[in-house]
Design a protein around this motif. Structure first.
Motif, PDB file in Angstrom:
ATOM      1  N   PHE A 171     113.017 -43.053 -52.540  1.00  0.00           N
ATOM      2  CA  PHE A 171     111.725 -42.528 -53.017  1.00  0.00           C
ATOM      3  C   PHE A 171     111.338 -41.226 -52.320  1.00  0.00           C
ATOM      4  CE2 PHE A 171     111.087 -47.191 -53.802  1.00  0.00           C
ATOM      5  CZ  PHE A 171     111.164 -47.106 -55.183  1.00  0.00           C
ATOM      6  N   MET A 172     112.037 -40.911 -51.218  1.00  0.00           N
ATOM      7  CA  MET A 172     111.755 -39.639 -50.538  1.00  0.00           C
ATOM      8  C   MET A 172     112.268 -38.487 -51.398  1.00  0.00           C
ATOM      9  SD  MET A 172     110.386 -40.258 -47.476  1.00  0.00           S
ATOM     10  CE  MET A 172     110.500 -38.603 -46.816  1.00  0.00           C
ATOM     11  N   LEU A 196     109.421 -41.738 -44.510  1.00  0.00           N
ATOM     12  CA  LEU A 196     108.325 -42.700 -44.603  1.00  0.00           C
ATOM     13  C   LEU A 196     108.172 -43.040 -46.076  1.00  0.00           C
ATOM     14  CD1 LEU A 196     105.984 -44.113 -42.975  1.00  0.00           C
ATOM     15  CD2 LEU A 196     104.542 -42.313 -43.857  1.00  0.00           C
ATOM     16  N   THR A 197     108.318 -44.294 -46.420  1.00  0.00           N
ATOM     17  CA  THR A 197     108.315 -44.650 -47.829  1.00  0.00           C
ATOM     18  C   THR A 197     107.859 -46.096 -48.036  1.00  0.00           C
ATOM     19  OG1 THR A 197     109.877 -45.151 -49.638  1.00  0.00           O
ATOM     20  CG2 THR A 197     110.846 -44.780 -47.503  1.00  0.00           C
ATOM     21  N   VAL A 198     107.119 -46.304 -49.120  1.00  0.00           N
ATOM     22  CA  VAL A 198     106.581 -47.630 -49.455  1.00  0.00           C
ATOM     23  C   VAL A 198     106.958 -47.954 -50.897  1.00  0.00           C
ATOM     24  CG1 VAL A 198     104.416 -48.924 -49.791  1.00  0.00           C
ATOM     25  CG2 VAL A 198     104.673 -47.462 -47.789  1.00  0.00           C
ATOM     26  N   ARG A 220     101.798 -49.577 -52.897  1.00  0.00           N
ATOM     27  CA  ARG A 220     101.156 -48.391 -52.307  1.00  0.00           C
ATOM     28  C   ARG A 220      99.630 -48.522 -52.336  1.00  0.00           C
ATOM     29  NH1 ARG A 220     105.388 -43.857 -54.676  1.00  0.00           N
ATOM     30  NH2 ARG A 220     107.163 -44.735 -53.541  1.00  0.00           N
ATOM     31  N   ASP A 221      98.991 -47.644 -51.585  1.00  0.00           N
ATOM     32  CA  ASP A 221      97.520 -47.601 -51.510  1.00  0.00           C
ATOM     33  C   ASP A 221      96.917 -48.893 -50.971  1.00  0.00           C
ATOM     34  OD1 ASP A 221      97.296 -44.951 -52.420  1.00  0.00           O
ATOM     35  OD2 ASP A 221      97.515 -45.609 -54.494  1.00  0.00           O
ATOM     36  N   GLN A 222      97.701 -49.584 -50.149  1.00  0.00           N
ATOM     37  CA  GLN A 222      97.166 -50.784 -49.476  1.00  0.00           C
ATOM     38  C   GLN A 222      97.205 -50.600 -47.960  1.00  0.00           C
ATOM     39  OE1 GLN A 222      99.538 -54.115 -50.864  1.00  0.00           O
ATOM     40  NE2 GLN A 222      99.282 -53.526 -53.005  1.00  0.00           N
ATOM     41  N   GLY A 223      97.460 -49.387 -47.527  1.00  0.00           N
ATOM     42  CA  GLY A 223      97.434 -49.111 -46.083  1.00  0.00           C
ATOM     43  C   GLY A 223      98.759 -49.304 -45.360  1.00  0.00           C
ATOM     44  N   ILE A 224      99.830 -49.638 -46.081  1.00  0.00           N
ATOM     45  CA  ILE A 224     101.106 -49.912 -45.398  1.00  0.00           C
ATOM     46  C   ILE A 224     101.662 -48.636 -44.740  1.00  0.00           C
ATOM     47  CG2 ILE A 224     103.530 -50.621 -45.717  1.00  0.00           C
ATOM     48  CD1 ILE A 224     102.500 -52.586 -47.884  1.00  0.00           C
ATOM     49  N   GLY A 225     101.614 -47.527 -45.458  1.00  0.00           N
ATOM     50  CA  GLY A 225     102.115 -46.273 -44.888  1.00  0.00           C
ATOM     51  C   GLY A 225     101.390 -45.924 -43.592  1.00  0.00           C
ATOM     52  N   SER A 226     100.082 -46.042 -43.595  1.00  0.00           N
ATOM     53  CA  SER A 226      99.296 -45.730 -42.392  1.00  0.00           C
ATOM     54  C   SER A 226      99.592 -46.720 -41.279  1.00  0.00           C
ATOM     55  CB  SER A 226      97.795 -45.783 -42.702  1.00  0.00           C
ATOM     56  OG  SER A 226      97.524 -44.972 -43.803  1.00  0.00           O
ATOM     57  N   SER A 228     108.374 -33.048 -44.901  1.00  0.00           N
ATOM     58  CA  SER A 228     107.980 -33.839 -46.081  1.00  0.00           C
ATOM     59  C   SER A 228     106.999 -34.960 -45.733  1.00  0.00           C
ATOM     60  CB  SER A 228     109.213 -34.426 -46.763  1.00  0.00           C
ATOM     61  OG  SER A 228     109.898 -35.260 -45.868  1.00  0.00           O
ATOM     62  N   PHE A 262     100.964 -36.463 -45.186  1.00  0.00           N
ATOM     63  CA  PHE A 262     100.516 -37.856 -45.080  1.00  0.00           C
ATOM     64  C   PHE A 262     100.278 -38.229 -43.619  1.00  0.00           C
ATOM     65  CE2 PHE A 262     101.147 -42.380 -44.529  1.00  0.00           C
ATOM     66  CZ  PHE A 262     100.225 -42.877 -45.444  1.00  0.00           C
ATOM     67  N   LYS A 321      96.973 -36.919 -42.316  1.00  0.00           N
ATOM     68  CA  LYS A 321      95.884 -37.703 -42.906  1.00  0.00           C
ATOM     69  C   LYS A 321      95.777 -39.065 -42.206  1.00  0.00           C
ATOM     70  CE  LYS A 321      95.047 -39.854 -47.371  1.00  0.00           C
ATOM     71  NZ  LYS A 321      93.916 -39.437 -48.159  1.00  0.00           N
TER      72      LYS A 321
HETATM   73  C1  COA Z   1     103.456 -41.492 -48.857  1.00  0.00           C
HETATM   74  C2  COA Z   1     103.518 -43.022 -48.901  1.00  0.00           C
HETATM   75  C3  COA Z   1     104.494 -43.511 -47.829  1.00  0.00           C
HETATM   76  C4  COA Z   1     102.126 -43.587 -48.592  1.00  0.00           C
HETATM   77  O1  COA Z   1     102.205 -45.005 -48.465  1.00  0.00           O
HETATM   78  P1  COA Z   1     100.928 -45.945 -48.760  1.00  0.00           P
HETATM   79  O2  COA Z   1     101.238 -47.285 -48.205  1.00  0.00           O
HETATM   80  O3  COA Z   1     100.565 -45.854 -50.188  1.00  0.00           O
HETATM   81  O4  COA Z   1      99.831 -45.210 -47.861  1.00  0.00           O
HETATM   82  P2  COA Z   1      98.368 -45.731 -47.471  1.00  0.00           P
HETATM   83  O5  COA Z   1      97.977 -46.865 -48.360  1.00  0.00           O
HETATM   84  O6  COA Z   1      98.326 -45.948 -46.008  1.00  0.00           O
HETATM   85  O7  COA Z   1      97.503 -44.429 -47.781  1.00  0.00           O
HETATM   86  C5  COA Z   1      97.243 -44.058 -49.110  1.00  0.00           C
HETATM   87  C6  COA Z   1      96.524 -42.698 -49.125  1.00  0.00           C
HETATM   88  O8  COA Z   1      97.469 -41.660 -48.801  1.00  0.00           O
HETATM   89  C7  COA Z   1      97.451 -40.674 -49.832  1.00  0.00           C
HETATM   90  N1  COA Z   1      98.773 -40.060 -49.935  1.00  0.00           N
HETATM   91  C8  COA Z   1      99.867 -40.528 -50.552  1.00  0.00           C
HETATM   92  N2  COA Z   1     100.893 -39.665 -50.425  1.00  0.00           N
HETATM   93  C9  COA Z   1     100.426 -38.617 -49.722  1.00  0.00           C
HETATM   94  C10 COA Z   1     101.001 -37.404 -49.269  1.00  0.00           C
HETATM   95  N3  COA Z   1     102.286 -37.080 -49.540  1.00  0.00           N
HETATM   96  N4  COA Z   1     100.233 -36.560 -48.558  1.00  0.00           N
HETATM   97  C11 COA Z   1      98.942 -36.860 -48.257  1.00  0.00           C
HETATM   98  N5  COA Z   1      98.338 -38.003 -48.665  1.00  0.00           N
HETATM   99  C12 COA Z   1      99.075 -38.858 -49.387  1.00  0.00           C
HETATM  100  C13 COA Z   1      97.029 -41.471 -51.055  1.00  0.00           C
HETATM  101  O9  COA Z   1      96.530 -40.613 -52.042  1.00  0.00           O
HETATM  102  C14 COA Z   1      95.957 -42.380 -50.466  1.00  0.00           C
HETATM  103  O10 COA Z   1      94.789 -41.637 -50.273  1.00  0.00           O
HETATM  104  P3  COA Z   1      93.300 -42.317 -50.260  1.00  0.00           P
HETATM  105  O11 COA Z   1      93.305 -43.314 -49.150  1.00  0.00           O
HETATM  106  O12 COA Z   1      92.401 -41.155 -49.997  1.00  0.00           O
HETATM  107  O13 COA Z   1      93.153 -42.935 -51.599  1.00  0.00           O
HETATM  108  C15 COA Z   1     103.928 -43.514 -50.305  1.00  0.00           C
HETATM  109  O14 COA Z   1     103.094 -42.907 -51.270  1.00  0.00           O
HETATM  110  C16 COA Z   1     105.386 -43.208 -50.656  1.00  0.00           C
HETATM  111  O15 COA Z   1     106.269 -44.017 -50.360  1.00  0.00           O
HETATM  112  N6  COA Z   1     105.652 -42.051 -51.327  1.00  0.00           N
HETATM  113  C17 COA Z   1     107.020 -41.723 -51.721  1.00  0.00           C
HETATM  114  C18 COA Z   1     107.835 -41.318 -50.535  1.00  0.00           C
HETATM  115  C19 COA Z   1     107.412 -39.946 -50.036  1.00  0.00           C
HETATM  116  O16 COA Z   1     107.149 -39.032 -50.799  1.00  0.00           O
HETATM  117  N7  COA Z   1     107.388 -39.801 -48.690  1.00  0.00           N
HETATM  118  C20 COA Z   1     107.018 -38.509 -48.122  1.00  0.00           C
HETATM  119  C21 COA Z   1     105.549 -38.431 -47.801  1.00  0.00           C
HETATM  120  S1  COA Z   1     105.172 -39.483 -46.382  1.00  0.00           S
END
Ligand code: COA
Length: 118
Positions: A19-20, A72-74, A79-85, A106, A110, A113
């Motif tokens: 997904f990256m 970093l990928t979910v 997504r949008d459940q806080g796992i990335g953070s 890349s 995120f 943020k």
């Molecule tokens: C980026 C990623 C890891 C976020 O995971 P997640 O578990 O959805 O993240 P969270 O739930 O903790 O946070 C979601 C927030 O991050 C924001 N967000 C998602 N991708 C973002 C990015 N590339 N840059 C900045 N913010 C981003 C969302 O819009 C959301 O914002 P909100 O809280 O204001 O609504 C996920 O979208 C993903 O796997 N993307 C594909 C892989 C990728 O592109 N990785 C490179 C970027 S890290």
């Protein structure tokens, strides 16, 4: 919770890494997973909830004091459940005593943020 990547999770890890944006090419993805398997400085961690692996975060130790978050990928369904953070927070918990943590290009937007929310 974060667990360390093992070879028996290779397929699921590759699925997540794909997904990256920079890992769309299969050859590149295979090279990346090989680095995580064979290079001592590359560490891949997976986010596991119950029996499901929902995310991945990969880091590279650059030298005695710097670590780069390279991947970093979910899973899109989670997504949008806080796992990335939460993965970013865990990486800080594990490594920040020893390393200065910086994001790869890349991951940067995120990461910054997420740091604001830590
Ligand atoms: C980026 C990623 C890891 C976020 O995971 P997640 O578990 O959805 O993240 P969270 O739930 O903790 O946070 C979601 C927030 O991050 C924001 N967000 C998602 N991708 C973002 C990015 N590339 N840059 C900045 N913010 C981003 C969302 O819009 C959301 O914002 P909100 O809280 O204001 O609504 C996920 O979208 C993903 O796997 N993307 C594909 C892989 C990728 O592109 N990785 C490179 C970027 S890290």
């Amino acid at each position: 919770m974060l667990i360390r990547f093992k070879r028996n999770l290779e397929k699921i890890a590759m699925g997540l890494l794909s997904f990256m944006p920079e890992e769309k090419d299969v050859k590149k993805l295979q090279e990346t997973i090989r680095e995580y398997e064979e290079n001592d400085g590359w560490h891949l961690h997976l986010w596991k909830e119950d029996d499901d692996v929902l995310g991945a975060v990969g880091v590279q130790i650059m030298n005695d004091n710097q670590l780069v978050i390279k991947h970093l990928t979910v899973n899109p369904s989670h997504r949008d459940q806080g796992i990335g953070s939460r993965m970013i927070a865990e990486i800080h918990r594990i490594y920040s005593d020893k390393y200065n943590i910086v994001p790869a290009e890349s991951v940067k937007a995120f990461y910054e943020k997420s740091l604001d929310a830590l």
